[in-house]
Design an enzyme around this catalytic site. Structure first.
Site: not given
Ligand code: UDP
Length: 332
Positions: A32, A36, A117, A141, A145, A188, A205
Site C-alpha cells: 500500500n 514502502g 521477529s 510489535y 508477530k 541504528l 545513544i
Molecule cells: N539505537 C540508538 N540510537 C539510534 C537508533 C537506535 O541507540 O539513533 C539503538 C536502539 O535503541 C536499539 C539498537 O540501537 O538498542 C537497535 O535499534 P534499531 O531501531 O536499529 O532496531 P531494533 O532492535 O529496535 O529492531
C-alpha cells in the site's frame, strides 16, 4: 514459481523480491506504499498498489495470476511506535494478515513464508536464543508477530496450509540497488550513516545504563541478502519443514557502541554522539542461535559480519544519499 510478496516495496520485502527474481521466480508485489517505496520494487516484478484490508483487491490479484506461494512482509515494524499506537499495530499486523490468509484459502494457495521477529522473545533469559526459548514479548510489535504465528499454527492445522515463520533479528545492510530507508529513520545503522554524510549533527545513544559490557544494547545484525536467501531455502523445502519457526541471525551480538565504532572506521567520519535515555520497549540483549536454521535449512549467512553489513549500507548510502525519496539521485 509465481510468488506474491506482500510488503515488497519495503526494506526486507524489496530485497527478497530482488533475490527471488535472481532465482528465476516470477514476483508479484502487493504493497500500500504507506511506508514502502514504488522505486524499491524491482522493475521485473508485477506491482499492485493495494491494502491487505481490501478483500476485493486481494481477490482480483489471486484470480488474475496463478499465485503458488506467498511471502508475507507487509507489517508495521517499529517497536517504539507500537508502544504508542498498539491498536494500529494489531489492525495492520494481525487483522490484515488474517485477510491475506483468508484470501489464500479462497484461492487455494497453500504455501506461506511469514516474516516474524526476534521481538517475540521479549527480554530473553539467555543469549544466544534458541527457537524453543519462551515467547514473551515486551512490546505490542512483538505481541502482534507472536499472535500471527499462533494463528498460522491453528490455520495450518485446519486448512492444510504449509508455512514457516522466520524470526529475524536485526535486518541490516544493502544490495547494490536496495537498502534501508525509513521516514522518519529510527534504525541504528542508517542513522549512523546519516551523521557520517552530514545529514544529522550527531548520533543519540539510546541508553547507556543497560546491564551489558559497555552499557548499551546488544543486537544481532543479519544482512538483508542472507535473510532473503533464508526465504528461498524455506520455500524450496516447505513441504518438509512446514510448521517450523527459524531464527535468522548471525549468532553474534554487537553493542550499539561497537556499531558506532564500526561505522566510524568504515566511513572515516568521527560521528559525534549524545548520550540519550533508554527507548521504551528495547530489550537489553537480543542474539540469535541460528543453529537450527543452519542444520535444517542448510542456511549459511555469507554477508552478516558487522563490517560487511556497514560497508554495504555505506556503499548504498553514498550512491543514494536521499534513499528512495523524491529527491533520490545517484551521487556523481
Ligand atoms: N539505537 C540508538 N540510537 C539510534 C537508533 C537506535 O541507540 O539513533 C539503538 C536502539 O535503541 C536499539 C539498537 O540501537 O538498542 C537497535 O535499534 P534499531 O531501531 O536499529 O532496531 P531494533 O532492535 O529496535 O529492531
Amino acid at each position: 514459481m509465481n510468488i506474491l510478496v506482500t510488503g515488497g516495496a519495503g526494506y526486507v520485502g524489496s530485497v527478497c523480491a530482488e533475490i527471488l527474481i535472481t532465482h528465476g521466480h516470477a514476483v508479484f508485489v502487493f504493497d500500500n506504499l504507506s511506508v514502502g517505496y514504488r522505486r524499491a520494487v524491482p522493475q521485473s516484478a508485477v506491482f499492485f498498489e493495494g491494502d491487505l484490508a481490501d478483500r476485493q483487491a486481494l481477490d482480483r490479484l489471486f484470480a488474475a495470476h496463478q499465485i503458488e506461494a506467498v511471502m508475507h512482509f507487509a507489517a508495521f515494524a517499529l517497536v517504539e511506535e507500537s508502544v504508542r499506537k498498539p491498536s494500529a499495530y494489531y489492525v495492520n499486523n494481525v487483522a490484515n494478515s488474517i485477510q491475506l490468509l483468508d484470501a489464500m484459502v479462497r484461492h487455494r494457495v497453500k504455501k506461506l513464508i511469514f516474516s516474524s521477529s526476534a521481538a517475540i522473545y521479549g527480554e530473553p533469559k539467555i543469549a544466544p536464543i534458541p527457537e524453543e526459548h519462551q515467547a514473551a514479548p515486551i512490546n505490542p510489535y512483538g505481541h502482534t508477530k507472536l499472535t500471527f504465528e499462533r494463528i498460522l499454527e491453528d490455520c495450518g492445522a485446519a486448512t492444510g496450509l504449509q508455512y514457516a515463520c522466520l524470526r529475524y533479528f536485526n535486518a541490516a545492510g544493502a544490495t547494490r540497488e536496495r537498502g534501508e530507508d525509513h521516514r522518519p529513520e529510527t534504525h541504528l545503522i542508517p542513522i549512523l550513516l546519516q551523521v557520517a554524510l552530514g545529514q544529522r549533527p550527531n548520533f543519540p545513544i539510546n541508553g547507556t545504563d543497560y546491564p551489558t559490557h559497555d552499557g548499551t544494547c546488544i543486537r544481532d545484525f543479519v544482512h538483508v541478502f542472507d535473510i532473503a536467501e533464508a526465504h528461498v531455502l524455506a520455500l524450496d523445502q516447505l513441504e518438509r519443514i512446514s510448521g517450523h519457526v527459524f531464527n535468522i541471525g548471525s549468532n553474534r551480538g554487537h553493542s550499539v557502541r561497537e556499531a558506532l565504532e564500526t561505522a566510524r572506521r568504515v566511513t572515516g567520519h568521527p560521528i559525534p554522539v549524545v548520550e540519550a535515555s533508554r527507548r521504551p520497549g528495547d530489550p537489553a540483549i537480543l542474539v540469535a542461535s541460528s543453529q537450527k536454521t543452519e542444520r535444517v535449512l542448510g542456511w549459511r549467512p555469507q554477508f552478516s559480519s558487522l563490517s560487511t553489513i556497514v560497508e554495504s549500507a555505506w556503499a548504498w548510502k553514498q550512491k543514494f544519499p536521499f534513499g528512495y525519496g523524491e529527491d533520490r539521485q545517484a551521487a556523481p
